[in-house]
Motif scaffolding. Sequence first.
Motif, PDB file in Angstrom:
ATOM      1  N   PHE A 200     -41.719 111.853  13.585  1.00 29.98           N
ATOM      2  CA  PHE A 200     -42.854 110.989  13.902  1.00 29.98           C
ATOM      3  C   PHE A 200     -42.985 109.783  12.968  1.00 29.98           C
ATOM      4  N   ILE A 201     -41.983 109.471  12.165  1.00 27.57           N
ATOM      5  CA  ILE A 201     -42.022 108.259  11.355  1.00 27.57           C
ATOM      6  C   ILE A 201     -40.858 107.359  11.736  1.00 27.57           C
ATOM      7  N   GLY A 202     -40.996 106.111  11.465  1.00 24.26           N
ATOM      8  CA  GLY A 202     -39.941 105.155  11.765  1.00 24.26           C
ATOM      9  C   GLY A 202     -40.087 103.913  10.902  1.00 24.26           C
ATOM     10  N   THR A 211     -43.809 103.410   9.645  1.00 23.82           N
ATOM     11  CA  THR A 211     -44.874 103.590  10.614  1.00 23.82           C
ATOM     12  C   THR A 211     -44.912 105.042  11.074  1.00 23.82           C
ATOM     13  N   VAL A 212     -46.128 105.583  11.195  1.00 24.72           N
ATOM     14  CA  VAL A 212     -46.310 106.945  11.698  1.00 24.72           C
ATOM     15  C   VAL A 212     -46.663 106.869  13.170  1.00 24.72           C
ATOM     16  N   TYR A 213     -45.949 107.629  13.964  1.00 26.87           N
ATOM     17  CA  TYR A 213     -46.189 107.681  15.406  1.00 26.87           C
ATOM     18  C   TYR A 213     -46.745 109.059  15.746  1.00 26.87           C
ATOM     19  N   PRO A 214     -48.070 109.164  15.885  1.00 24.89           N
ATOM     20  CA  PRO A 214     -48.681 110.482  16.135  1.00 24.89           C
ATOM     21  C   PRO A 214     -48.136 111.132  17.406  1.00 24.89           C
ATOM     22  N   ASN A 215     -47.773 112.373  17.295  1.00 23.71           N
ATOM     23  CA  ASN A 215     -47.319 113.154  18.451  1.00 23.71           C
ATOM     24  C   ASN A 215     -47.540 114.630  18.151  1.00 23.71           C
ATOM     25  N   HIS A 218     -46.224 115.663  14.803  1.00 24.48           N
ATOM     26  CA  HIS A 218     -47.049 115.145  13.715  1.00 24.48           C
ATOM     27  C   HIS A 218     -48.280 116.018  13.514  1.00 24.48           C
TER      28      HIS A 218
END
Length: 270
Positions: A200-202, A211-215, A218
């Motif tokens: 969930f990070i990129g 950047t954290v991508y909530p899913n 995560h």
Amino acid sequence: MISALQKEKFRNQLLKDKQAIENRFENVGHYDLERGAFHESTGELSSYDNHPGDDATELYEREKDIALNEHTEKELKDIEDALRAIQTGTYGSCKECGRDIPLERLEALPTALYCKEHSPDHLVSHERPVEENVLMPAFGRFEYDESEAEAYDAEDSWQDVARYGTSESPSDIDMEVEHYNDAYVESEDPVGYVEDYENFIGTDIEGKNITVYPNHQHESYEDLLDEAGTMTIFGDLPPGEKEPYTEEGKEPYTEEGKEPYTEEGKDRYR
């Protein structure tokens, strides 16, 4: 101990089975093995002009005939051994320990000459096909099998295959799964990543601006940290400590291009 009447019943059954096998051998010619090379069983003089796939099919059928013939010959030998035991008066007693063989076992397997505990069939052969010695990597022979390395090993090979389905169902395994496709051993192992947060990070193309991508992953990761009461999976960092790879940590850790992890940089930051 079984009675004389019971022995006679088993003897008649064994003779009947023996006659059936002998008739089968006579009718099929020991599964065509008496004809010699498999070309003769197909009416071919040579395989020179045959397609390799056709020859492979014939070879497979030949190997199957050999296996069936060996199995049937073993069955016939077991029957003859049992008949010989009846003749000598030892039928019904284990050849290993001498105890009586249960009647239920003899009814299920009239050729049994051993009790269940001493049956030679309990022995599991560990002999493997010689081809496995030249197929690398294959059949569990991997360099990292005995270590905790993250390298691809035999277990990973099995998991790759198991993802396409196994004979097990969710009720057959000793763990809970959220999806039927996860019904295989250690299905929770990461695939294509090492750390959970990689789900969930990129970063941008330069490897910056994390950047954290909530899913779902995560949320599970956050719940795990909250349950443990810590900021990271390896424990909380000391107050004020900053990694030299963050924007805030770069300045105090470098001087004239010297990193704190070099011998020259260590003394200044101790």
